[in-house]
Design a protein around this motif. Structure first.
Motif, PDB file in Angstrom:
ATOM      1  N   MET A 143     -76.072 -21.317  76.621  1.00 50.29           N
ATOM      2  CA  MET A 143     -76.443 -20.797  77.934  1.00 50.29           C
ATOM      3  C   MET A 143     -75.352 -19.912  78.519  1.00 50.29           C
ATOM      4  SD  MET A 143     -78.316 -20.487  80.656  1.00 50.29           S
ATOM      5  CE  MET A 143     -79.606 -21.715  80.813  1.00 50.29           C
ATOM      6  N   LEU A 144     -74.094 -20.288  78.331  1.00 50.28           N
ATOM      7  CA  LEU A 144     -72.992 -19.488  78.859  1.00 50.28           C
ATOM      8  C   LEU A 144     -72.996 -18.094  78.252  1.00 50.28           C
ATOM      9  CD1 LEU A 144     -70.431 -19.197  80.538  1.00 50.28           C
ATOM     10  CD2 LEU A 144     -69.153 -20.308  78.700  1.00 50.28           C
ATOM     11  N   VAL A 145     -73.286 -17.999  76.961  1.00 55.22           N
ATOM     12  CA  VAL A 145     -73.335 -16.692  76.303  1.00 55.22           C
ATOM     13  C   VAL A 145     -74.474 -15.858  76.870  1.00 55.22           C
ATOM     14  CG1 VAL A 145     -73.560 -15.483  74.099  1.00 55.22           C
ATOM     15  CG2 VAL A 145     -72.359 -17.675  74.192  1.00 55.22           C
ATOM     16  N   SER A 146     -75.652 -16.461  77.024  1.00 53.63           N
ATOM     17  CA  SER A 146     -76.796 -15.705  77.545  1.00 53.63           C
ATOM     18  C   SER A 146     -76.558 -15.258  78.979  1.00 53.63           C
ATOM     19  CB  SER A 146     -78.073 -16.546  77.460  1.00 53.63           C
ATOM     20  OG  SER A 146     -78.030 -17.651  78.347  1.00 53.63           O
ATOM     21  N   LEU A 147     -75.796 -16.029  79.744  1.00 52.12           N
ATOM     22  CA  LEU A 147     -75.522 -15.660  81.129  1.00 52.12           C
ATOM     23  C   LEU A 147     -74.656 -14.408  81.212  1.00 52.12           C
ATOM     24  CD1 LEU A 147     -74.955 -19.171  82.764  1.00 52.12           C
ATOM     25  CD2 LEU A 147     -76.711 -17.504  83.400  1.00 52.12           C
ATOM     26  N   TRP A 148     -73.481 -14.408  80.525  1.00 47.61           N
ATOM     27  CA  TRP A 148     -72.620 -13.227  80.662  1.00 47.61           C
ATOM     28  C   TRP A 148     -73.230 -12.017  79.961  1.00 47.61           C
ATOM     29  CZ3 TRP A 148     -70.855 -10.465  76.643  1.00 47.61           C
ATOM     30  CH2 TRP A 148     -70.529 -11.088  75.431  1.00 47.61           C
ATOM     31  N   LEU A 149     -73.956 -12.244  78.859  1.00 42.48           N
ATOM     32  CA  LEU A 149     -74.573 -11.126  78.148  1.00 42.48           C
ATOM     33  C   LEU A 149     -75.705 -10.516  78.975  1.00 42.48           C
ATOM     34  CD1 LEU A 149     -74.688  -9.472  75.531  1.00 42.48           C
ATOM     35  CD2 LEU A 149     -76.222 -11.207  74.595  1.00 42.48           C
ATOM     36  N   GLY A 150     -76.511 -11.372  79.601  1.00 39.24           N
ATOM     37  CA  GLY A 150     -77.590 -10.865  80.450  1.00 39.24           C
ATOM     38  C   GLY A 150     -77.064 -10.132  81.664  1.00 39.24           C
ATOM     39  N   LEU A 151     -76.008 -10.646  82.278  1.00 43.05           N
ATOM     40  CA  LEU A 151     -75.396  -9.948  83.412  1.00 43.05           C
ATOM     41  C   LEU A 151     -74.866  -8.587  82.981  1.00 43.05           C
ATOM     42  CD1 LEU A 151     -73.438 -12.932  85.022  1.00 43.05           C
ATOM     43  CD2 LEU A 151     -75.459 -11.796  85.974  1.00 43.05           C
ATOM     44  N   ALA A 152     -74.263  -8.530  81.795  1.00 41.73           N
ATOM     45  CA  ALA A 152     -73.704  -7.263  81.303  1.00 41.73           C
ATOM     46  C   ALA A 152     -74.783  -6.223  81.065  1.00 41.73           C
ATOM     47  CB  ALA A 152     -72.924  -7.510  80.013  1.00 41.73           C
ATOM     48  N   MET A 153     -76.014  -6.659  80.787  1.00 48.54           N
ATOM     49  CA  MET A 153     -77.105  -5.714  80.556  1.00 48.54           C
ATOM     50  C   MET A 153     -77.405  -4.873  81.782  1.00 48.54           C
ATOM     51  SD  MET A 153     -79.752  -8.040  78.294  1.00 48.54           S
ATOM     52  CE  MET A 153     -79.389  -8.450  76.582  1.00 48.54           C
ATOM     53  N   VAL A 154     -77.060  -5.389  82.965  1.00 47.71           N
ATOM     54  CA  VAL A 154     -77.291  -4.627  84.199  1.00 47.71           C
ATOM     55  C   VAL A 154     -75.963  -4.314  84.889  1.00 47.71           C
ATOM     56  CG1 VAL A 154     -79.650  -5.411  84.571  1.00 47.71           C
ATOM     57  CG2 VAL A 154     -77.749  -6.800  85.427  1.00 47.71           C
ATOM     58  N   GLY A 155     -74.860  -4.371  84.141  1.00 51.26           N
ATOM     59  CA  GLY A 155     -73.567  -3.936  84.664  1.00 51.26           C
ATOM     60  C   GLY A 155     -72.855  -4.914  85.557  1.00 51.26           C
ATOM     61  N   VAL A 156     -73.341  -6.151  85.648  1.00 48.45           N
ATOM     62  CA  VAL A 156     -72.685  -7.170  86.464  1.00 48.45           C
ATOM     63  C   VAL A 156     -71.640  -7.877  85.606  1.00 48.45           C
ATOM     64  CG1 VAL A 156     -73.009  -9.272  87.838  1.00 48.45           C
ATOM     65  CG2 VAL A 156     -74.734  -7.452  87.887  1.00 48.45           C
ATOM     66  N   GLU A 157     -70.485  -8.139  86.174  1.00 51.57           N
ATOM     67  CA  GLU A 157     -69.360  -8.698  85.424  1.00 51.57           C
ATOM     68  C   GLU A 157     -69.255 -10.205  85.663  1.00 51.57           C
ATOM     69  OE1 GLU A 157     -66.145  -6.471  87.069  1.00 51.57           O
ATOM     70  OE2 GLU A 157     -67.247  -4.587  86.796  1.00 51.57           O
TER      71      GLU A 157
END
Length: 651
Positions: A143-157
């Motif tokens: 879940m942690l990986v999907s969270l930061w990766l999904g945020l990165a898809m829309v430019g959120v850090e």
């Protein structure tokens, strides 16, 4: 003129011959020959060094060129980590990507992509925009990986916060990142409650995982994230990322061994660079299965480990918490072919009793850093590891090193025949202050082979390998930069770590900055001494540090020994230490403690130990001092402590 051309040809031919014997392409041999020609007229020792190191150097050169060309291509194509991951998914959507050892759940590459898409849609629904930060405070899991990766898809850090932090340390990390929202694991609800009053009221709180205490979540005013993600679309969001390959991806915090953690900036290109060097340098393959027991808030776990999955299609087994007892059993169960280590993991494994799974695993390569020379050969022999991929580096540094040919004890190397291709250097520093020593021209002084120095790397923001992106805090960033190091007016990253280089260019880690102390006119390496003492005691944990004694020059060595079962016999210990160490390196003080404080990546925290020193009144642990006249360790009583500090008892 003819003589010069002839000498050049002769050297090239000799180099080609050596290259042919090493099974290397002729083009690399020609390049090395030209490099040798520039050194024509130097002592024959240079030719000896070149012959011994040419294969190693050219192997690394090939990896550097491969990674650098990929970095430049991805920058030109406006790539990002999410877009590169999408290309991997297209090739193998149903292959296992992440395996959660705790639950046995297997996420395919398609599963990981769809769950990341759901996170991206959720972020847009929350009104988050590019450049916003979301703090992620949860344990290691897919879940942690999907969270930061999904945020990165829309430019959120994402700001990856150590889930072991509490109260002031936790508040510090949150304050540094200035997030608009925080996602925390349900198991950490109490920790968030403890700091709720000090959090920004405008920061949104979201909980993920099974919530046992609904009342606690309600008192926090937190929303349950899981139902929201379950309702989010799993298709790619209708969003065009504006960020480029050299823009921010997420924040990773330093371990905080010498103070409060600093938030290091990780850009997309840095993430790719770290993972790519690991893949191309250590013989990893697309069908490898990596056992990752390192925390995912740390760069070793989230970049060197998970990065192999996202960028090169490997399967990664995520272990939520390292267990020496279960390590090899897990490797057998999941048919792992590669493992990651850091810090003390290898020592912990050696300290375990022999298990049947040690002979059944398929592990081919171990990748990590901090494998002590005193442990290296024992580890490789006992566990039948064919290749060790040791490296040196920090999340933010631009002077990483790799041990590409398995030299025992080395954390990497610097080429002696092509030294300027990768501009790093060991430079002299003042022993106590760690201040850079400069010559008459104001430049830093290069260390000679065998001379310890601090590692520095030239900064070039246009070169993806030489960039230094620093920290969120500009003052911390400026503190790590020195000027006029290689040439007048240049800038360089100062690692703060002490290393030493041998004649062939191999680098050996000696100490973290400030972890060397001087006693009896001699420099003592705390890291080196820890390795020796730990080996003498059967691989138990040992922390070595210098303590000031009033009226005595330098600092006396003190060793804190993890002795939970009270099995250490200080008399036998002294006899063994006297055989293994010079007299000035013998610990003057011993402290027997139940456990040693460590970071999540097993780095020993010495700050509290240093502050308490050898004062028996500040600790309930037994403390001994070396009575040099009697030739034995004696218990340090409050009265004897006063005698030592008053100068009545000489050490």
């Amino acid at each position: 003129m003819a003589k010069g051309v002839l000498s050049c040809l002769l050297v090239c031919v000799c180099s080609l011959g050596v290259t042919w014997l090493c099974w290397l392409p002729w083009a690399w041999g020609l390049l090395s020959g030209l490099a040798l020609h520039t050194a024509w007229g130097r002592p024959c020792r240079f030719l000896y060094v070149a012959c011994r190191t040419i294969k190693r150097d050219l192997m690394c050169l090939a990896a550097i060129l491969r990674v650098k060309s990929s970095l430049l291509r991805h920058r030109c194509n406006h790539s990002s980590i999410p877009s590169l991951f999408s290309a991997v998914v297209a090739l193998q959507p149903h292959k296992p990507a992440l395996i959660d050892e705790a639950t046995g759940e297997v996420w395919s590459f398609k599963d990981l992509q769809e769950r990341s898409h759901a996170v991206a849609h959720w972020a847009l629904q929350q009104g988050l925009v590019e450049g916003d930060v979301v703090a992620l405070y949860l344990g290691s899991c897919p879940m942690l990986v999907s969270l930061w990766l999904g945020l990165a898809m829309v430019g959120v850090e994402a700001a990856l916060i150590n889930h072991n932090l509490r109260q002031s340390s936790l508040l510090h990390c949150v304050a540094v990142a200035q997030p608009r929202a925080m996602v925390y694991g349900a198991e950490l609800t109490r920790a968030v409650l403890e700091v709720k009053a000090s959090l920004e009221p405008s920061m949104g709180l979201f909980c993920t995982g099974l919530q046992e205490d609904q009342r606690a979540r309600s008192s926090l005013g937190a929303d349950h994230l899981d139902p929201m993600l379950a309702c989010s679309p799993t298709a790619a969001p209708p969003y065009t990322l504006c960020k480029g390959f050299n823009d921010r991806l997420f924040l990773i915090y330093t371990s905080g061994t010498t103070g409060m953690p600093k938030a290091a900036i990780v850009v997309h290109s840095r993430y790719y660079r770290i993972a790519a060097f690991g893949f191309h340098s250590f013989g990893l393959r697309g069908d490898d299965v990596i056992y990752n027991c390192l925390p995912l808030y740390h760069s070793a776990g989230s970049i060197m480990g998970v990065g192999q999955c996202l960028l090169f299609g490997l399967t990664v087994v995520i272990k939520r918490k390292f267990s020496a007892r279960c390590f090899w059993d897990d490797c057998v169960t999941y048919k792992c072919t590669a493992i990651q280590y850091i810090g003390e993991i290898c020592r912990y494994l050696l300290a375990q009793e022999v298990r049947p799974s040690e002979a059944k695993h398929q592990v081919r390569v171990a990748i990590g850093n901090g494998l002590r020379p005193t442990v290296w050969e024992k580890f490789v022999k006992r566990f039948r590891i064919r290749r060790v991929g040791e490296f040196y580096g920090a999340t933010e540094c631009n002077c990483s090193l790799i041990n590409i040919d398995g030299k025992v004890g080395a954390c990497g190397f610097s080429s002696r025949i092509l030294p300027n291709f990768y501009p790093i250097r060991l430079v002299r520093v003042q022993e106590d202050s760690m201040e850079l020593i400069r010559n008459a021209q104001g430049l830093c002084v290069r260390c000679t082979p065998g001379e310890p120095g601090v590692l520095v790397g030239r900064i070039d923001q246009t070169d993806p390998l030489r960039r230094f992106d620093g920290y969120v805090d500009s003052e911390s960033t400026a503190h790590k930069i020195a000027h006029s190091v290689f040439t007048a007016g240049d800038s360089a990253y100062v690692s703060g770590d002490m290393l030493v280089m041998d004649e062939l260019g191999y680098m050996y880690f000696t100490d973290r900055g400030g972890d060397t102390f001087r006693w009896r006119g001699e420099n003592v390496s705390a890291t080196e001494l820890e390795g020796v003492l730990s080996g003498l005691l059967g691989q138990v944990g040992v922390a070595v540090y210098g303590v000031a004694v009033p009226g005595v020059e330098g600092k006396a060595g003190m060793a804190a020994i993890a002795d939970a079962d009270r099995q250490v016999d200080v008399g036998n210990f002294l006899r063994a230490a006297e055989k293994a160490l010079p007299s000035y390196a013998l610990p003057v003080f011993l402290r027997l403690t139940s456990t040693l404080d460590t970071t999540g990546t097993f780095k020993i925290l010495k700050m509290r130990l240093r502050q308490e020193g050898f004062d028996p009144g500040l600790s309930t642990d037994p403390i001994f001092y070396l009575n040099s006249r009697a030739g034995c360790y004696e218990a340090l009583s409050p009265r004897r402590y006063c005698d030592i500090t008053a100068g009545r008892e000489r050490l």
